[in-house]
Structures are given as structure tokens and as C-alpha cells.
Write an enzyme that holds these catalytic residues in place. Sequence first.
Site, PDB file in Angstrom:
ATOM      1  N   CYS A   1     -42.955  -9.561 -72.973  1.00 33.40           N
ATOM      2  CA  CYS A   1     -43.023  -9.709 -71.515  1.00 33.40           C
ATOM      3  C   CYS A   1     -44.410  -9.518 -70.915  1.00 33.40           C
ATOM      4  O   CYS A   1     -44.909 -10.395 -70.219  1.00 33.40           O
ATOM      5  CB  CYS A   1     -42.037  -8.742 -70.867  1.00 33.40           C
ATOM      6  SG  CYS A   1     -40.353  -9.202 -71.247  1.00 33.40           S
ATOM      7  N   GLY A   6     -53.386   4.607 -75.426  1.00 28.86           N
ATOM      8  CA  GLY A   6     -53.242   4.306 -76.850  1.00 28.86           C
ATOM      9  C   GLY A   6     -53.639   2.877 -77.120  1.00 28.86           C
ATOM     10  O   GLY A   6     -54.462   2.299 -76.424  1.00 28.86           O
ATOM     11  N   ASN A  52     -44.222  -6.342 -63.408  1.00 29.35           N
ATOM     12  CA  ASN A  52     -44.672  -6.288 -64.806  1.00 29.35           C
ATOM     13  C   ASN A  52     -46.187  -6.238 -64.905  1.00 29.35           C
ATOM     14  O   ASN A  52     -46.746  -5.506 -65.720  1.00 29.35           O
ATOM     15  CB  ASN A  52     -44.139  -7.500 -65.581  1.00 29.35           C
ATOM     16  CG  ASN A  52     -42.842  -7.162 -66.292  1.00 29.35           C
ATOM     17  OD1 ASN A  52     -42.322  -6.054 -66.165  1.00 29.35           O
ATOM     18  ND2 ASN A  52     -42.316  -8.116 -67.026  1.00 29.35           N
ATOM     19  N   ARG A  58     -42.818  -9.367 -81.358  1.00 28.73           N
ATOM     20  CA  ARG A  58     -43.591 -10.286 -80.511  1.00 28.73           C
ATOM     21  C   ARG A  58     -44.784  -9.578 -79.883  1.00 28.73           C
ATOM     22  O   ARG A  58     -44.641  -8.520 -79.271  1.00 28.73           O
ATOM     23  CB  ARG A  58     -42.678 -10.903 -79.434  1.00 28.73           C
ATOM     24  CG  ARG A  58     -41.690 -11.919 -80.009  1.00 28.73           C
ATOM     25  CD  ARG A  58     -40.716 -12.416 -78.981  1.00 28.73           C
ATOM     26  NE  ARG A  58     -39.781 -11.377 -78.582  1.00 28.73           N
ATOM     27  CZ  ARG A  58     -38.800 -11.587 -77.691  1.00 28.73           C
ATOM     28  NH1 ARG A  58     -38.677 -12.759 -77.094  1.00 28.73           N
ATOM     29  NH2 ARG A  58     -37.962 -10.620 -77.384  1.00 28.73           N
ATOM     30  N   LEU A  62     -35.305  -5.219 -67.730  1.00 33.36           N
ATOM     31  CA  LEU A  62     -34.834  -4.472 -68.907  1.00 33.36           C
ATOM     32  C   LEU A  62     -35.995  -4.122 -69.813  1.00 33.36           C
ATOM     33  O   LEU A  62     -36.841  -4.963 -70.080  1.00 33.36           O
ATOM     34  CB  LEU A  62     -33.870  -5.338 -69.731  1.00 33.36           C
ATOM     35  CG  LEU A  62     -32.823  -6.156 -68.993  1.00 33.36           C
ATOM     36  CD1 LEU A  62     -31.989  -6.923 -69.995  1.00 33.36           C
ATOM     37  CD2 LEU A  62     -31.974  -5.263 -68.134  1.00 33.36           C
ATOM     38  N   ARG A  63     -36.003  -2.875 -70.294  1.00 32.64           N
ATOM     39  CA  ARG A  63     -36.964  -2.520 -71.334  1.00 32.64           C
ATOM     40  C   ARG A  63     -36.250  -2.599 -72.680  1.00 32.64           C
ATOM     41  O   ARG A  63     -35.143  -2.026 -72.810  1.00 32.64           O
ATOM     42  CB  ARG A  63     -37.466  -1.079 -71.121  1.00 32.64           C
ATOM     43  CG  ARG A  63     -38.358  -0.893 -69.906  1.00 32.64           C
ATOM     44  CD  ARG A  63     -38.484   0.579 -69.571  1.00 32.64           C
ATOM     45  NE  ARG A  63     -37.182   1.114 -69.218  1.00 32.64           N
ATOM     46  CZ  ARG A  63     -36.857   2.410 -69.345  1.00 32.64           C
ATOM     47  NH1 ARG A  63     -37.736   3.278 -69.818  1.00 32.64           N
ATOM     48  NH2 ARG A  63     -35.644   2.826 -69.006  1.00 32.64           N
ATOM     49  N   GLU A  64     -36.804  -3.257 -73.639  1.00 35.93           N
ATOM     50  CA  GLU A  64     -36.164  -3.283 -74.958  1.00 35.93           C
ATOM     51  C   GLU A  64     -36.067  -1.837 -75.461  1.00 35.93           C
ATOM     52  O   GLU A  64     -36.945  -1.026 -75.237  1.00 35.93           O
ATOM     53  CB  GLU A  64     -36.978  -4.137 -75.923  1.00 35.93           C
ATOM     54  CG  GLU A  64     -36.895  -5.617 -75.573  1.00 35.93           C
ATOM     55  CD  GLU A  64     -37.677  -6.483 -76.524  1.00 35.93           C
ATOM     56  OE1 GLU A  64     -37.869  -6.069 -77.680  1.00 35.93           O
ATOM     57  OE2 GLU A  64     -38.101  -7.560 -76.087  1.00 35.93           O
ATOM     58  N   PHE A 100     -45.806   5.344 -67.795  1.00 34.05           N
ATOM     59  CA  PHE A 100     -46.725   4.234 -68.084  1.00 34.05           C
ATOM     60  C   PHE A 100     -48.188   4.649 -67.936  1.00 34.05           C
ATOM     61  O   PHE A 100     -49.037   3.857 -67.550  1.00 34.05           O
ATOM     62  CB  PHE A 100     -46.372   2.995 -67.231  1.00 34.05           C
ATOM     63  CG  PHE A 100     -45.203   2.261 -67.816  1.00 34.05           C
ATOM     64  CD1 PHE A 100     -43.949   2.843 -67.786  1.00 34.05           C
ATOM     65  CD2 PHE A 100     -45.350   1.045 -68.453  1.00 34.05           C
ATOM     66  CE1 PHE A 100     -42.865   2.228 -68.371  1.00 34.05           C
ATOM     67  CE2 PHE A 100     -44.266   0.412 -69.042  1.00 34.05           C
ATOM     68  CZ  PHE A 100     -43.018   1.006 -68.996  1.00 34.05           C
ATOM     69  N   THR A 113     -37.372 -14.968 -66.896  1.00 35.68           N
ATOM     70  CA  THR A 113     -38.579 -14.879 -66.078  1.00 35.68           C
ATOM     71  C   THR A 113     -39.131 -16.291 -65.939  1.00 35.68           C
ATOM     72  O   THR A 113     -39.526 -16.908 -66.927  1.00 35.68           O
ATOM     73  CB  THR A 113     -39.615 -13.983 -66.774  1.00 35.68           C
ATOM     74  OG1 THR A 113     -38.974 -12.750 -67.069  1.00 35.68           O
ATOM     75  CG2 THR A 113     -40.802 -13.738 -65.879  1.00 35.68           C
TER      76      THR A 113
END
Length: 452
Positions: free
Chosen positions: A281, A274, A229, A348, A156-158, A270, A120
Site C-alpha cells: 500500500c 528503522g 496513507n 510485496r 486495513l493493516r495486514e 507510526f 484503492t
Amino acid sequence: MNVAILGTGYVGLTTGVCLAYLGHKVTCVDPDKRKIDALERGEVPFHEPHLDQLIDSARHNLTFTTEYATAIPDSQVVFIAVGTPPGEGGAPDLKYLRSAANGVGQYFGSHFTVVVNKSTVPIGSGNWVGSLIRDAVQEKGGARGCFAVASNPEFLREGSALHDSLYPDRVVIGADEAKTAEVLYSLYRPMLEQTFQAPAYLPRPENMGAVPLISTDLASAELIKYAANAFLSLKISYINEIGLLAERVGANISHVARGMGLDARIGTRFLQAGIGWGGSCFGKDTAALVATAAEYGVDMQIVRSARDVNQRQRERVVEKLLAELKILKGRTIGILGLAFKPDTDDLREAPALDVAKKLIERGARVKAHDPVAMAVYRRNFPDSAVVLCDTAEEVANGSDAVVLITEWPEYRELAWDAVAPTMQTPVVLDGRNFLDRSRLEAAGLRYISLAG
Ligand code: UDX
């Protein structure tokens, strides 16, 4: 095709292994010899479901090296997938990108090479990377082959990175010339047309058709990544803001989210209220977007608000514990979940780190558990005051409250009726609206939700 991948992090390694699985000859480069040696031994440097299996399946097409000189000369496509960590004031630190661009320019082969920004990168970087490469080529005495820079942002989503790579919603290619886009089109063809043999452990989704390809200019491709994002971050902060009001008016935020999400224009994903987003990211990309926009005289008020709301959610955990326990000094608080989300060991920007820090600052003793992230926690925070426990039961034992921060399935299935009597004070704060309230209350626990 011959492909070089610079960087073996979440993006680089995942992209390289998937391209190797599609049949390309892929050389992954990383200056860190320990990482390369571990990869040579088949060891994966981070927790990502099925990555070790896919490396195994694609091993015959994969080479790992620390040397650009080994990877670049024969490659038709070079992916730059190095880290762009947050720098001062939110703008990303581009030192790794700079050295990668410089390294690429030193070792070009004599054929046309496409250099792809996979990391990115700030909007407008494609041209900057191109100028760095041209400088390096000139320094070496002029270009042996010509090259073009393209942008190919990752989505990509971890935790589901391989699924998102093999079965993406779309592929975005930013290039200023058709022939550059053509090279990437042929590179991705098996995945665009979904003609590759799906791995048994990563089956093709039902009714998966051809993958849409967005072919556009460099700046648009770079902006798509940030805009997507930031919108996902915004969606999460929006439902958390609605959650604040839901709590005050006695509404059920999960019902509100479901009622909203069934509108096809909004979508159900999404909208999980919470403690909010963490990870490498959303925080970095929203900060970079605000910083880049400011350089162009644009104030991204909505994105800034999404960041503020997200930060506020973490503070609300402490506020709720204070309201419940009156004092935190000397109390023991248990945290369930350290990773920023399930199915990863990535810490992270993880909410748990902020919450633990705030609790310790108020004199509380903090215990914590995570199914996979504790080894990373010990490595990254060797001097932490947080007491790591081998089981969730140990976290609860003797605690004045337990806070669920990461929605690992095992925490929902915990034997809460056996856990309750071991707690000093039977209070559970559910930071993800994830636990079974009725089960916990039946076990004699005081159940508190973070949102609504
Ligand atoms: C994200 C983007 O989804 C991906 O497209 C991009 O390439 C990288 O960043 P990732 O950060 O790996 O992926 O995880 P994601 O699943 O998007 O979740 C991000 C954060 O949002 C997590 O902390 C998660 O707990 C939180 N989240 C997600 C919510 O709080 N509520 C939701 O409804 C969804």
C-alpha cells in the site's frame, strides 16, 4: 442484505467475511478457480490471524464462485475489491478494475444496486467506473435496474485486518446521492453501532463506542484514503530522517520518538524508526498520489521526499555493513525476517528483498529465515540465490553479520548468547531498533542500530 465481493485478496476476502459475520449473505467472486476451490475447502490463500476462524464462524452466510452471473443479479451491494497494482510511472494499472466494472454491468438485477469501489482507486475513478458500467449495461441492451457508484476506502493493516474491519476508527462513504449512502449505512449498521456479538478470538476493544461515519462525495472519499496513507508513510520517513541526525549527535531515537509521540497532537504510533515501510500500500499509494497530483499540475514535494527517505533506509543497511566489515565480497550475511512486517507472509515491496539483492550484487552470500513467509518466498523467487534456513540459529551459524529486518517476536527471544559463538564475525545490525542491545552486548555481540 445480499452482497457480492469481486476479488478475494486481502481486502475483498476480509471485507466479505466480516460482512458475512455481521449477518449479510455474501458471495465472493474470483476468476481464479484454484483460489475458489481452496476457499470452498476452508483454505485461506494468505496468512492473516483469525481469518480461518472467522470464515468458519460466518460459513453459513458465505458463497464462493468464479461466476459474476451467480453473484451479481441478486445483490443489493457489489464491492469491487480487485487489485490495482502499480503501473508505469506510479499510476495504478486498472485492467482488473475495468474488467470488474464491465462484468458488473452485464449482470445487474432489476433492483437498485450500489457498486462500491473498495480497492484503492485513483482519485476521480468513481465516475470512470460508473461510465464503464453504463457502457456494459448499454451493450447488454439497457439497464434492468438502476445503479450508483460509491467509494468506501479500506484502512486495513495486514496482520490486523479483521480487527481493523470489525472495530475501525471510522467508516468513509463517498456517494453523490443520499439514497446510495443510506444503503451502505444500513449495510454497516451493526458495525457502526457495535451491536454485533464480538468473536471470542477478536474481542471488542475496551471502551469501544459507536464508529464515526464520514459521509462525503466520491472524490473526497478517494482522496481521504491516499492522504491518510501518505501521511502515515510521511510520519515513518520523518522519524527515520530525525534518526539520521540522532545517530550523528548521539541521541537515542527511541527516546526522541517517545518524547515527541506523547504530544497528543502527534501521537505515539507510526514513529518506529528503522528500515522503513514496505507492503503493497504505502509504496503504491504514495506513487499514485504523486502521479495523480502531477496530472493536475500539483508537485507533491513532501510525499516525494517521504519516498526518497524510505528508499534510502534500505541502502543504509549495506553502507553500515560495509563500514563494519570493510568488504562484502565472499562474506556471509544472515537476514532475519522476509515479510514486510510481522504477522503477515506478504513480501510485496518488502525491505528484505531489496537488501538481499544489494548484498548479492556486492558478492555476499545471503542466508535468510522468516517464521511464515518462506513458502511464499520459494514460490515467488524459485531461482533466488538466497539460502533459506529452517531456523534463525542456522542463519547466524557461520555468518559474518546478522541483519534483523522484520521484527518477529521470536528474534528478540533468540538465545543470542548461544548464537554468538557460532557466528564467523559477531555483528548484529538491528534494522528495527527492536532487539535488546544490552543482552546482545552481554553475549559478546557487536550491536549496530540502523537509526540512532
Ligand atoms: C497500511 C495502512 O496502515 C492501512 O491503513 C492501509 O489500508 C494499507 O496500508 P499495511 O501496509 O498493512 O497497512 O501495514 P502497516 O502496519 O501500516 O505498516 C506499513 C509499513 O510501515 C510496514 O513495512 C511497517 O514495517 C512500517 N512501519 C510501520 C514502520 O516502519 N514504522 C512504524 O512506526 C510503523
